[in-house]
Design a protein around this motif. Sequence first.
Motif, PDB file in Angstrom:
ATOM      1  N   THR A   1      17.904 -32.879  11.937  1.00  7.91           N
ATOM      2  CA  THR A   1      18.328 -31.576  11.415  1.00  7.91           C
ATOM      3  C   THR A   1      19.480 -31.751  10.432  1.00  7.91           C
ATOM      4  OG1 THR A   1      17.859 -30.733  13.617  1.00  7.91           O
ATOM      5  CG2 THR A   1      18.955 -29.246  12.097  1.00  7.91           C
ATOM      6  N   LEU A   2      20.481 -32.523  10.858  1.00 10.75           N
ATOM      7  CA  LEU A   2      21.654 -32.710  10.009  1.00 10.75           C
ATOM      8  C   LEU A   2      21.279 -33.377   8.697  1.00 10.75           C
ATOM      9  CD1 LEU A   2      24.729 -33.694  12.163  1.00 10.75           C
ATOM     10  CD2 LEU A   2      24.420 -31.789  10.601  1.00 10.75           C
ATOM     11  N   LEU A   3      20.418 -34.414   8.797  1.00  6.12           N
ATOM     12  CA  LEU A   3      20.042 -35.147   7.588  1.00  6.12           C
ATOM     13  C   LEU A   3      19.298 -34.233   6.623  1.00  6.12           C
ATOM     14  CD1 LEU A   3      18.947 -38.644   8.901  1.00  6.12           C
ATOM     15  CD2 LEU A   3      20.944 -38.037   7.530  1.00  6.12           C
ATOM     16  N   SER A   4      18.402 -33.373   7.188  1.00 12.14           N
ATOM     17  CA  SER A   4      17.603 -32.552   6.275  1.00 12.14           C
ATOM     18  C   SER A   4      18.433 -31.476   5.604  1.00 12.14           C
ATOM     19  CB  SER A   4      16.402 -31.913   6.969  1.00 12.14           C
ATOM     20  OG  SER A   4      16.353 -32.217   8.305  1.00 12.14           O
ATOM     21  N   MET A   5      19.625 -31.192   6.120  1.00 11.03           N
ATOM     22  CA  MET A   5      20.388 -30.138   5.470  1.00 11.03           C
ATOM     23  C   MET A   5      21.574 -30.672   4.681  1.00 11.03           C
ATOM     24  SD  MET A   5      22.906 -28.334   8.008  1.00 11.03           S
ATOM     25  CE  MET A   5      23.149 -27.415   6.533  1.00 11.03           C
ATOM     26  N   LEU A   6      21.693 -31.988   4.645  1.00 11.74           N
ATOM     27  CA  LEU A   6      22.805 -32.579   3.916  1.00 11.74           C
ATOM     28  C   LEU A   6      22.807 -32.160   2.449  1.00 11.74           C
ATOM     29  CD1 LEU A   6      24.486 -34.087   5.794  1.00 11.74           C
ATOM     30  CD2 LEU A   6      23.622 -36.249   4.919  1.00 11.74           C
ATOM     31  N   ALA A   7      21.622 -32.294   1.815  1.00 12.39           N
ATOM     32  CA  ALA A   7      21.524 -31.972   0.390  1.00 12.39           C
ATOM     33  C   ALA A   7      21.784 -30.491   0.134  1.00 12.39           C
ATOM     34  CB  ALA A   7      20.173 -32.399  -0.152  1.00 12.39           C
ATOM     35  N   PRO A   8      21.127 -29.576   0.862  1.00  9.77           N
ATOM     36  CA  PRO A   8      21.418 -28.152   0.643  1.00  9.77           C
ATOM     37  C   PRO A   8      22.907 -27.835   0.849  1.00  9.77           C
ATOM     38  CG  PRO A   8      19.470 -28.366   2.003  1.00  9.77           C
ATOM     39  CD  PRO A   8      20.024 -29.749   1.805  1.00  9.77           C
ATOM     40  N   ALA A   9      23.530 -28.437   1.864  1.00  8.93           N
ATOM     41  CA  ALA A   9      24.942 -28.147   2.142  1.00  8.93           C
ATOM     42  C   ALA A   9      25.819 -28.631   0.995  1.00  8.93           C
ATOM     43  CB  ALA A   9      25.364 -28.798   3.450  1.00  8.93           C
ATOM     44  N   ARG A  10      25.486 -29.815   0.472  1.00 11.94           N
ATOM     45  CA  ARG A  10      26.296 -30.335  -0.631  1.00 11.94           C
ATOM     46  C   ARG A  10      26.180 -29.418  -1.844  1.00 11.94           C
ATOM     47  NH1 ARG A  10      24.443 -35.050  -2.481  1.00 11.94           N
ATOM     48  NH2 ARG A  10      24.130 -35.677  -0.326  1.00 11.94           N
ATOM     49  N   ARG A  11      24.923 -28.983  -2.112  1.00 10.18           N
ATOM     50  CA  ARG A  11      24.713 -28.100  -3.246  1.00 10.18           C
ATOM     51  C   ARG A  11      25.522 -26.810  -3.055  1.00 10.18           C
ATOM     52  NH1 ARG A  11      19.018 -27.185  -3.357  1.00 10.18           N
ATOM     53  NH2 ARG A  11      18.951 -29.432  -3.074  1.00 10.18           N
ATOM     54  N   ALA A  12      25.520 -26.290  -1.838  1.00  8.01           N
ATOM     55  CA  ALA A  12      26.227 -25.035  -1.572  1.00  8.01           C
ATOM     56  C   ALA A  12      27.721 -25.218  -1.766  1.00  8.01           C
ATOM     57  CB  ALA A  12      25.934 -24.565  -0.163  1.00  8.01           C
ATOM     58  N   GLY A  13      28.236 -26.396  -1.392  1.00 11.44           N
ATOM     59  CA  GLY A  13      29.659 -26.646  -1.528  1.00 11.44           C
ATOM     60  C   GLY A  13      30.100 -26.598  -2.980  1.00 11.44           C
ATOM     61  N   ARG A  14      29.175 -26.917  -3.883  1.00 17.35           N
ATOM     62  CA  ARG A  14      29.526 -26.977  -5.298  1.00 17.35           C
ATOM     63  C   ARG A  14      29.424 -25.625  -5.999  1.00 17.35           C
ATOM     64  NH1 ARG A  14      26.597 -32.138  -5.793  1.00 17.35           N
ATOM     65  NH2 ARG A  14      24.868 -30.895  -6.508  1.00 17.35           N
ATOM     66  N   ILE A  15      29.164 -24.588  -5.235  1.00 19.26           N
ATOM     67  CA  ILE A  15      28.964 -23.262  -5.845  1.00 19.26           C
ATOM     68  C   ILE A  15      30.193 -22.836  -6.637  1.00 19.26           C
ATOM     69  CG2 ILE A  15      29.823 -22.064  -3.797  1.00 19.26           C
ATOM     70  CD1 ILE A  15      27.547 -19.995  -4.612  1.00 19.26           C
ATOM     71  N   GLU A  16      29.958 -22.162  -7.776  1.00 19.98           N
ATOM     72  CA  GLU A  16      31.060 -21.656  -8.583  1.00 19.98           C
ATOM     73  C   GLU A  16      31.496 -20.301  -8.017  1.00 19.98           C
ATOM     74  OE1 GLU A  16      32.697 -23.084 -10.979  1.00 19.98           O
ATOM     75  OE2 GLU A  16      31.437 -24.889 -10.858  1.00 19.98           O
ATOM     76  N   PRO A  17      32.803 -20.086  -7.865  1.00 21.05           N
ATOM     77  CA  PRO A  17      33.272 -18.815  -7.298  1.00 21.05           C
ATOM     78  C   PRO A  17      32.854 -17.631  -8.148  1.00 21.05           C
ATOM     79  CG  PRO A  17      35.080 -20.111  -8.199  1.00 21.05           C
ATOM     80  CD  PRO A  17      33.890 -21.002  -8.170  1.00 21.05           C
ATOM     81  N   ILE A  18      32.594 -17.894  -9.436  1.00 20.60           N
ATOM     82  CA  ILE A  18      32.248 -16.807 -10.345  1.00 20.60           C
ATOM     83  C   ILE A  18      30.937 -16.134  -9.927  1.00 20.60           C
ATOM     84  CG2 ILE A  18      31.011 -18.267 -11.976  1.00 20.60           C
ATOM     85  CD1 ILE A  18      33.486 -15.721 -13.135  1.00 20.60           C
ATOM     86  N   GLU A  19      30.087 -16.880  -9.175  1.00 22.21           N
ATOM     87  CA  GLU A  19      28.818 -16.318  -8.713  1.00 22.21           C
ATOM     88  C   GLU A  19      29.047 -15.068  -7.870  1.00 22.21           C
ATOM     89  OE1 GLU A  19      25.917 -17.305  -9.523  1.00 22.21           O
ATOM     90  OE2 GLU A  19      26.280 -19.284 -10.400  1.00 22.21           O
ATOM     91  N   ALA A  20      30.250 -14.997  -7.263  1.00 18.73           N
ATOM     92  CA  ALA A  20      30.530 -13.873  -6.377  1.00 18.73           C
ATOM     93  C   ALA A  20      30.520 -12.556  -7.139  1.00 18.73           C
ATOM     94  CB  ALA A  20      31.876 -14.065  -5.692  1.00 18.73           C
ATOM     95  N   VAL A  21      30.898 -12.608  -8.421  1.00 18.43           N
ATOM     96  CA  VAL A  21      30.991 -11.368  -9.171  1.00 18.43           C
ATOM     97  C   VAL A  21      29.821 -11.186 -10.126  1.00 18.43           C
ATOM     98  CG1 VAL A  21      33.444 -11.033  -8.985  1.00 18.43           C
ATOM     99  CG2 VAL A  21      32.565 -12.565 -10.731  1.00 18.43           C
ATOM    100  N   ARG A  22      29.009 -12.213 -10.254  1.00 19.93           N
ATOM    101  CA  ARG A  22      27.834 -12.068 -11.111  1.00 19.93           C
ATOM    102  C   ARG A  22      26.745 -11.367 -10.333  1.00 19.93           C
ATOM    103  NH1 ARG A  22      28.147 -17.547 -13.957  1.00 19.93           N
ATOM    104  NH2 ARG A  22      29.698 -17.089 -15.538  1.00 19.93           N
ATOM    105  N   SER A  23      25.719 -10.986 -11.048  1.00 12.48           N
ATOM    106  CA  SER A  23      24.611 -10.323 -10.358  1.00 12.48           C
ATOM    107  C   SER A  23      23.901 -11.348  -9.472  1.00 12.48           C
ATOM    108  CB  SER A  23      23.633  -9.746 -11.367  1.00 12.48           C
ATOM    109  OG  SER A  23      23.235 -10.763 -12.234  1.00 12.48           O
ATOM    110  N   ALA A  24      23.049 -10.833  -8.584  1.00  7.44           N
ATOM    111  CA  ALA A  24      22.452 -11.633  -7.519  1.00  7.44           C
ATOM    112  C   ALA A  24      22.078 -13.047  -7.952  1.00  7.44           C
ATOM    113  CB  ALA A  24      21.201 -10.930  -7.002  1.00  7.44           C
TER     114      ALA A  24
END
Lengths: 257, 832
Positions: free
Chosen positions: B371-394
């Motif tokens: 489980t942990l291995l399969s979510m490593l990549a998605p988690a890393r990608r999520a960590g790199r999210i730009e805060p600006i996405e919070a105010v942009r549209s969906a």
Amino acid sequence: MPTQSAQLDSPRPTTDAQLAARAVSAAKVYGEGDAAVHALRGVTVDFPTSRFTAIMGPSGSGKSTLMQCIAGLDRLTSGQAYIGDTDISGLSKQELTLLRRDRLGFIFQQYNLLPSLTAKENILLPLTLAGKHPDEAWLHEVVKTVGLTGRIDNLPSQLSGGQQQRVAVARALLPRPELIFADEPTGALDTSTGQEILSFMRRAVDERGQTIVMVTHDPHAASYADEVLFLEDGQIVDRMDSPTAERVLDRMKRFEG
Amino acid sequence: MLQIVLSSVRHNRGRYISTLLAIITGVAFFSATGIVSDRVTGALEGDAAREYRGVDLAIVPADEAGSLGDTGRTLYLDGSTIRKLAGLPGVSATAGVLTGPASFLDAKGKRFASKATGRLWVDDDELNPLTIDAGRAPTAPTEIAVDRGLAESQHLKLGQQVTVATAAGPQQSTIVGTTSFGSSDAIDEAGTISIPRSRAFTALSDGREQYEAMYLRGSAAQSALVQEAKTAVPSGFKAQTGAAFVADQAESAGELGRYIKRALQAFAILALLVGAFVIYNTFNVIIAQRMRELAVLSAIGATPKQLGRMLRAEGLVVGLVGSITGVLIAIAVTTIAIAGLNAAGVDVPGSGLALNTTNTLGAILLGTSITLLSMLAPARRAGRIEPIEAVRSAAVEPSHVSRRRALIALVLGAVGVLGFLAGSSVEIVGAAAVLLFIAPIVGSPNLVMASTRLFRPLLSRFGLEGRLAVDNVARSPRRTATTANALYVGVFLVTLVTVAGTNLRDFTVEQINKIGSADYVLTSTGATLQPQLLDRYRAIDGVRQVVGFRRSAVTIDGKASALSSGDMKAVGEVANLKTRAGSITGLKDGEIALNPRADHPRVGSTVKVVAQDGTTEELRVGAVLDPESLDTAQIGSVVTPATLERLAGPGGDTVAFLALDDGAGTATNTKIDDLAADRPDVVATEGNSLGRLIGDIFDFMIKAVNGLLMMSVVVALIGIINTLSLSILERRRELGLLRIVGMVDPLVQRMIRLEAVLIAFIGTLTGVGVGLLTGWGAIFAITRLTDANVAFSIPIGLVGVVVVTGAVLGVLASILPARRSTKASVLDALAS
Ligand SMILES: Nc1ncnc2c1ncn2[C@@H]1O[C@H](COP(=O)(O)OP(=O)(O)OP(=O)(O)O)[C@@H](O)[C@H]1O
Ligand SMILES: [Mg+2]
């Protein structure tokens, strides 16, 4: 100058000479070549401490961009942005994040609460992320002032839009940030709820010496500010002290002409 | 912080269900196989250790006997040997092992319990591995004991009169006792009939006192006993300390169980790996749906490290919950299953649940880490999210697919095919297969886009809902691709195993059938085939020729082997007997026609042959047989009758080859089998049954492997359900809108069903296609690298079954999501 988060708890002097944030020749270009959009064309502006500043202008004039770049949510293409006397254009992503966490607060148009957390947990979120413990008396006071007493154990989905925005305001206020940025905080609310939120923000400035920068389209909302900056086509074209709703509306009409 | 993680998991419960299911399925399977096989293996090993604990010294055959084709080479210890050993200082008791075919005859003379083993009853309690459950030990020649299982299944009672058939013929006997072997019923696979010493030598051997092995008990140290026994141990046997013997017995008792456990757990791990696709997909979707939320966290000061840690903690919680639930379910299911089997009268050896920490922790660790291995990549990608996405549209998932992927996939595939065509070693061909397998996974988003383009015209015929279905599948190609990939893995393996397996089976069977051989082989264990008996076979309609010869177990240069003599000219007419050097018919007394061995002895060299009773003779190699005949395995080596008589004493024929008329039908076969039924010691086997046997083994393996691969297909099914459910969740507004503007519920459901079938088809068709290609490549490479000319054919029927199964799976997977898509009221669907 209140640049250290440790000093935030002490009452802040309110001299105009002290600046909470400023931008120098701030420019922002989206895209490249023919598709390039110049959202900001060299904006120089000061935001003094303990002041409530509103930013207005037609749609697409660059209001949100200016706010986001000063708040460290986005980066300028050229020019500098300062929080206190920290030049944030030189900060790494990690440093920016920590700066936002320790010194800034945000209120968004779409309340942007975490749906899985209760109102209280949402309010405490910035402190939790910083690994700090809340001052219970201060928490109690903030909750009381925003009028959420008795509702703080509800999930966002169990609150009305106005109540959700109060949670967002409380979340921004609780860490006593140097500066709060609000982008159309009343945009999604009815007039009377909007007024409650705005007067609460006003009180935070008057009674606690909080600094607030707010983007808005609503002349009535702008009238709560100490000063209004008018933006057009990426440049500051006008400013107005002690605004009233009528004067702001008049000024805005000139843009449409 | 943990608080945030836990409430987030709770909040996203619905979205995590499929992840949990995928983990639970795999972990439960893994853990259940562990629990059951450990219980059985542990019980069997424990039995062996307990029941043989009295043995201080064992005299056993020096090398493993009885593998396929090693017919007729059972060596015996004779009475004098056992007495010599019993006389050694420090030995206090001895027990000999003697077994032979035995069965019962009913009132009409029909045989039952026909595969049972007759076993010499050991009178020394401490050396006897069997225990009397009820009654007493057999002593008089007309008394027997039967094992508990046999008594139960054949309804045999104490005191009952039965007819026991052995090599000595039928014999009225009384059942005086029932026996057991530790926690199992019997020591022998098909049941044990214990025969007292007073009759055993007539019933189980040719009347002489002889044994297959011996156990001794004594007061001296085991190692000292072994030292002393060494001189008395005849050729072909070895002396073992009791401890070593018990360890060997336990080892061989548990061997099969351990092997099966490993094989089953390999499939469980495969299912978990397929589950990894499902888990990866779920996390990706969950993160995409929560992008704004994550961006808000980032805006108000969560560092990428904190975001990553939070998501990994979510994965850890989900993985742990799933794995622990899986283990609990495994415990529940095995407990119920064992109780059910016991209630149904099937005895599962052992008691309690073999709940060792290795098993439990291993299963939990495996599930959690996958489980942990399969979510490593998605988690890393999520960590790199730009805060600006919070105010942009969906935030939306990227819907473009890169051409680079397609290119890499094509290159991988091409290199793979090239490896099959030109690879110079088995390793390269193996690597080629792996490349070919990976290529579609790498290029899967492109494959999805291509497939949707291909299927769009077809599905558009279904009307608006068909077109929307294609659009929805193409909307997030990566997500569709991962879903289809989970199915692809299973289908690919099923196709490969089926195609390569059936082609190899056909080739092997054909090769074996090409080797000529006698049509039938009659063998007597422990007795002789009298001329009268052979005459009765000759009298059967359709039997052309019957040739008997004598076969005896000996050691040749220390190796257990068989020696035959008889009318070799006649044998040669029936069997396919060839020599590499010299001739059989020209063989002189004192010469041997040797069955070739690894050390390639030449004509003219000598070999040392030792018979049962120790008679030794040096024989000159007069000829070397060609082993490429099944009959050579039956015959062993050939000597003249006089030579064999000197070594093994006088004796009659023990083996006969039968040749049938060309047109002989099944009636002949039935008559031959029936005739053998009268004599429990006589076994009639079809000469070329090896081909059929190997064909059967291939078929069984193909079916077993495919059956186990179904586990991973089930997990892939969960994946399709998952993807559809999540996308319905996302499209709530859109579906609500469609229904408001007038799409009736059956059409909405049909749209969802078409989406599921399309995804299932993409996975299935890719799996079948690449599986066929890889199967062909493997066969082609085998043909190229070895001399074997394996023909390749596509088992069209099977491929059809796989494709249809894929479509059915799609429909099955769509049942729940389709129902859910129209469950909410239209207004609810529009509320945020
Ligand atoms: N991510 C982006 N990519 C490209 N162009 C952008 C992006 N964000 C904003 N822009 C452009 O930059 C200009 C300024 O946008 P900004 O969002 O700052 O306007 P605004 O004043 O906040 O408008 P509104 O009042 O409508 O919110 C606009 O022309 C907009 O189209
Ligand atoms: Mg804006």
